[in-house]
Scaffold this motif. Structure first.
Motif, PDB file in Angstrom:
ATOM      1  N   GLY A 162       0.791  -1.052   0.084  1.00  0.00           N
ATOM      2  CA  GLY A 162      -0.109  -0.026   0.024  1.00  0.00           C
ATOM      3  C   GLY A 162       0.899   1.158  -0.265  1.00  0.00           C
ATOM      4  N   GLU A 163       1.813   1.247   0.768  1.00  0.00           N
ATOM      5  CA  GLU A 163       2.718   2.372   1.020  1.00  0.00           C
ATOM      6  C   GLU A 163       3.369   2.765  -0.434  1.00  0.00           C
ATOM      7  OE1 GLU A 163       6.373   0.814   3.136  1.00  0.00           O
ATOM      8  OE2 GLU A 163       6.377   2.911   4.258  1.00  0.00           O
ATOM      9  N   ALA A 164       3.912   1.713  -1.323  1.00  0.00           N
ATOM     10  CA  ALA A 164       4.500   1.678  -2.626  1.00  0.00           C
ATOM     11  C   ALA A 164       3.279   2.463  -3.589  1.00  0.00           C
ATOM     12  CB  ALA A 164       4.933   0.567  -3.249  1.00  0.00           C
ATOM     13  N   GLY A 165       2.022   2.103  -3.312  1.00  0.00           N
ATOM     14  CA  GLY A 165       0.887   2.285  -4.279  1.00  0.00           C
ATOM     15  C   GLY A 165       0.507   3.630  -4.179  1.00  0.00           C
ATOM     16  N   ARG A 166       1.022   4.390  -2.862  1.00  0.00           N
ATOM     17  CA  ARG A 166       0.599   5.746  -2.584  1.00  0.00           C
ATOM     18  C   ARG A 166       1.453   6.672  -3.358  1.00  0.00           C
ATOM     19  NH1 ARG A 166      -0.939   3.569   2.326  1.00  0.00           N
ATOM     20  NH2 ARG A 166       0.852   4.153   3.434  1.00  0.00           N
ATOM     21  N   MET A 167       2.542   6.325  -3.965  1.00  0.00           N
ATOM     22  CA  MET A 167       3.486   7.231  -4.676  1.00  0.00           C
ATOM     23  C   MET A 167       2.971   7.885  -5.962  1.00  0.00           C
ATOM     24  SD  MET A 167       6.224   7.005  -2.884  1.00  0.00           S
ATOM     25  CE  MET A 167       5.163   6.796  -1.596  1.00  0.00           C
ATOM     26  N   THR A 168       2.909   9.146  -5.770  1.00  0.00           N
ATOM     27  CA  THR A 168       2.149   9.919  -6.864  1.00  0.00           C
ATOM     28  C   THR A 168       2.716   9.982  -8.145  1.00  0.00           C
ATOM     29  OG1 THR A 168       3.298  12.070  -5.949  1.00  0.00           O
ATOM     30  CG2 THR A 168       1.123  11.544  -5.217  1.00  0.00           C
ATOM     31  N   GLN A 169       4.164   9.686  -8.216  1.00  0.00           N
ATOM     32  CA  GLN A 169       4.754   9.801  -9.404  1.00  0.00           C
ATOM     33  C   GLN A 169       4.425   8.300 -10.285  1.00  0.00           C
ATOM     34  OE1 GLN A 169       9.231   9.048 -10.187  1.00  0.00           O
ATOM     35  NE2 GLN A 169       8.948  10.832 -11.580  1.00  0.00           N
TER      36      GLN A 169
ATOM     37  N   ASP B 236       0.680   9.161 -11.314  1.00  0.00           N
ATOM     38  CA  ASP B 236       0.841  10.135 -12.756  1.00  0.00           C
ATOM     39  C   ASP B 236       1.113   9.453 -13.671  1.00  0.00           C
ATOM     40  OD1 ASP B 236       0.141  12.222 -10.839  1.00  0.00           O
ATOM     41  OD2 ASP B 236       2.463  13.042 -10.677  1.00  0.00           O
ATOM     42  N   LYS B 237       2.163   8.564 -13.770  1.00  0.00           N
ATOM     43  CA  LYS B 237       2.889   7.846 -14.857  1.00  0.00           C
ATOM     44  C   LYS B 237       2.013   6.919 -15.517  1.00  0.00           C
ATOM     45  CE  LYS B 237       7.539   9.375 -14.682  1.00  0.00           C
ATOM     46  NZ  LYS B 237       8.999   9.100 -15.143  1.00  0.00           N
ATOM     47  N   THR B 238       1.119   6.399 -14.479  1.00  0.00           N
ATOM     48  CA  THR B 238       0.045   5.370 -15.040  1.00  0.00           C
ATOM     49  C   THR B 238      -1.444   5.933 -15.286  1.00  0.00           C
ATOM     50  OG1 THR B 238      -0.425   4.664 -12.700  1.00  0.00           O
ATOM     51  CG2 THR B 238       1.090   3.450 -14.098  1.00  0.00           C
ATOM     52  N   ALA B 239      -1.510   7.147 -14.967  1.00  0.00           N
ATOM     53  CA  ALA B 239      -2.695   7.858 -15.103  1.00  0.00           C
ATOM     54  C   ALA B 239      -3.571   7.332 -16.417  1.00  0.00           C
ATOM     55  CB  ALA B 239      -2.921   9.367 -15.083  1.00  0.00           C
ATOM     56  N   LYS B 240      -2.732   7.732 -17.688  1.00  0.00           N
ATOM     57  CA  LYS B 240      -3.171   7.762 -18.885  1.00  0.00           C
ATOM     58  C   LYS B 240      -3.540   6.053 -19.311  1.00  0.00           C
ATOM     59  CE  LYS B 240      -1.471  11.711 -20.957  1.00  0.00           C
ATOM     60  NZ  LYS B 240       0.237  11.802 -20.916  1.00  0.00           N
ATOM     61  N   SER B 241      -2.588   5.449 -19.308  1.00  0.00           N
ATOM     62  CA  SER B 241      -2.427   3.897 -19.566  1.00  0.00           C
ATOM     63  C   SER B 241      -3.167   3.057 -18.637  1.00  0.00           C
ATOM     64  CB  SER B 241      -1.124   3.096 -19.819  1.00  0.00           C
ATOM     65  OG  SER B 241      -0.278   3.608 -18.959  1.00  0.00           O
ATOM     66  N   GLY B 242      -3.348   3.502 -17.278  1.00  0.00           N
ATOM     67  CA  GLY B 242      -3.823   2.373 -16.403  1.00  0.00           C
ATOM     68  C   GLY B 242      -2.967   1.641 -15.728  1.00  0.00           C
ATOM     69  N   ARG B 243      -3.036   1.247 -14.580  1.00  0.00           N
ATOM     70  CA  ARG B 243      -2.256   0.468 -13.850  1.00  0.00           C
ATOM     71  C   ARG B 243      -1.677  -0.999 -14.245  1.00  0.00           C
ATOM     72  NH1 ARG B 243      -2.038   0.548  -7.431  1.00  0.00           N
ATOM     73  NH2 ARG B 243      -2.278   2.972  -7.398  1.00  0.00           N
ATOM     74  N   ASP B 244      -2.731  -1.464 -15.017  1.00  0.00           N
ATOM     75  CA  ASP B 244      -2.432  -2.796 -15.576  1.00  0.00           C
ATOM     76  C   ASP B 244      -1.446  -2.758 -16.546  1.00  0.00           C
ATOM     77  OD1 ASP B 244      -4.008  -3.627 -13.631  1.00  0.00           O
ATOM     78  OD2 ASP B 244      -5.724  -4.268 -14.969  1.00  0.00           O
ATOM     79  N   ALA B 245      -1.353  -1.623 -17.368  1.00  0.00           N
ATOM     80  CA  ALA B 245      -0.376  -1.700 -18.483  1.00  0.00           C
ATOM     81  C   ALA B 245       0.984  -1.407 -17.962  1.00  0.00           C
ATOM     82  CB  ALA B 245      -0.822  -0.632 -19.472  1.00  0.00           C
TER      83      ALA B 245
ATOM     84  N   LEU C  95       8.203  -0.246 -12.695  1.00  0.00           N
ATOM     85  CA  LEU C  95       7.731   1.064 -12.197  1.00  0.00           C
ATOM     86  C   LEU C  95       7.296   1.252 -11.140  1.00  0.00           C
ATOM     87  CD1 LEU C  95       7.635   3.894 -13.861  1.00  0.00           C
ATOM     88  CD2 LEU C  95       5.208   3.496 -14.386  1.00  0.00           C
ATOM     89  N   PHE C  96       6.519   0.104 -10.620  1.00  0.00           N
ATOM     90  CA  PHE C  96       5.698   0.323  -9.313  1.00  0.00           C
ATOM     91  C   PHE C  96       6.885   0.286  -8.116  1.00  0.00           C
ATOM     92  CE2 PHE C  96       3.585  -2.074  -5.797  1.00  0.00           C
ATOM     93  CZ  PHE C  96       2.613  -1.244  -5.462  1.00  0.00           C
TER      94      PHE C  96
END
Ligand code: ATP
Ligand code: LTN
Length: 337
Positions: free
Chosen positions: A104-111, A114-123, A128-129
């Motif tokens: 969860g801690e890693a999942g809160r990183m805003t970068q 931001d970097k997955t906002a367009k393509s979505g997390r699954d892509a 990167l995570f």
């Protein structure tokens, strides 16, 4: 003899050139800190492979990055300048730190968000995570005291501090807990076409990004066509005048003059005058920066030598930390046959 405090930072080789935001937000500080600190500056190529990339291009960009950092004033006599993949301890420590990082801690990183906002997390790649964990390893493996970066990296350094404290608490004092070093005036240089977004090497359009090796004419044009705000006076007010305020910050950083001085100089003049003056300054800057970079790039053998020497210095320190970490972690020491 007590050691000098250590400073460490890195800038990704993910574009064909670094830009003015990298220079003012980070490199200027790197250069200024090399006297007082034992300095480690590196090119995070392991980070660069967490997004899609071309191997041949990465290799070329890594050389460009090295040449530009030298052109910016990183002095290999005073600082260890190296490529991340030459020091395997970064990746080794990252694995250990992964064990004390919460999902969860890693999942809160805003970068990451931001970097997955367009393509979505699954892509996105797993790399990167987990990238902030590798970044924490980059810093902690040198027991760095200070990390000069732009504002966008603050959260990653906060995570690094948490991981260091957690590891120290669980396994015994091992890591120095680092401090971010962020110079407020230039912590965030904005895109010239969208002065609410940071100037970024991965921006879709480069018309708002001044690259350090842009042709002088092209750089000047980008400044002259920067978006400015309604009104006409050259005044620093980021809330209502983000465009002109960004240009004032750049002017001030380039000339090392206070913003109020520059406001006074351009009092009663139109935006246009101010932009032309700044365009000339920026053109001169990229002109000399570009020629220094090209000279350095002409001798890759010499760049290889500088990077090899940097990696050797870095490895000595990194190996010492890693040995302690492995011991604290309970790994059986490898016997020498
Ligand atoms: P991207 O936006 O493509 O992720 P980047 O342009 O931010 O990349 P990095 O390699 O991530 O480039 O950044 C190198 C250093 O420059 C970091 O310390 C970062 O904080 C700083 N930096 C990057 N952009 C800016 C900016 N616009 N203003 C101030 N500092 C910046
Ligand atoms: N994540 C940083 C680059 C980076 C870095 C580091 C910066 C990788 N490792 C260690 C400081 C310290 C970025 O994207 N700007």
């Amino acid at each position: 003899m007590p050691r000098r405090p250590r400073v460490l930072s890195g800038a990704q080789p993910t574009a064909d050139s670094y830009h003015l935001g990298n220079y003012f937000g980070a490199f200027k500080q790197w250069v200024a800190l090399q006297d007082e600190f034992e300095a480690f500056y590196f090119i995070p190529d392991l980070h660069a492979i967490t997004v899609e990339y071309e191997p041949a291009q990465l290799r070329e960009r890594t050389y460009i990055a090295a040449a530009q950092l030298l052109a910016a004033g990183v002095d290999p006599e005073r600082s260890a300048l190296f490529v991340q993949s030459h020091v395997p301890e970064h990746a080794q420590l990252a694995w250990v730190l992964g064990g004390v990082t919460g999902f969860g801690e890693a999942g809160r990183m805003t970068q990451f968000k931001d970097k997955t906002a367009k393509s979505g997390r699954d892509a996105a790649s797993v790399g990167l995570f987990t990238y902030p964990v590798l970044m924490a390893a980059d810093i902690l493996v040198y027991q760095a005291d200070k990390v000069p970066v732009g504002e966008d990296q603050r959260q990653h350094i906060e995570l690094t501090r948490n991981l260091a404290q957690r590891f120290n608490h669980r396994f015994g004092e091992t890591f120095t807990v680092p401090e971010p070093y962020i110079v407020k005036a230039t912590a965030k240089v904005y895109d010239l076409q969208d002065p609410t977004a940071k100037m970024s090497g991965s921006a879709t359009s480069h018309s708002g990004v001044v690259n350090l090796t842009d042709e002088p004419k092209a750089a000047a044009k980008k400044i002259r066509s920067a978006v400015t705000d309604s009104g006409s006076d050259v005044r620093f007010d980021p809330a209502t005048k983000p465009g002109i305020s960004n240009l004032l910050s750049i002017y001030s950083a380039l000339t090392e003059r206070p913003i109020t001085d520059i406001e006074t100089e351009f009092e009663g003049q139109q935006y246009g005058h101010f932009k032309v003056a700044l365009a000339d300054l920026v053109a001169d800057f990229v002109d000399s920066f570009g020629s220094r970079t090209r000279e350095l790039l002409d001798d890759k053998g010499e760049l290889d030598r500088v990077l090899a020497a940097g990696a050797a210095t870095a490895r000595e320190v990194a190996a010492t930390t890693l040995a302690t970490v492995y011991d604290r972690s309970g790994f059986v020491p490898a016997a020498h046959p």
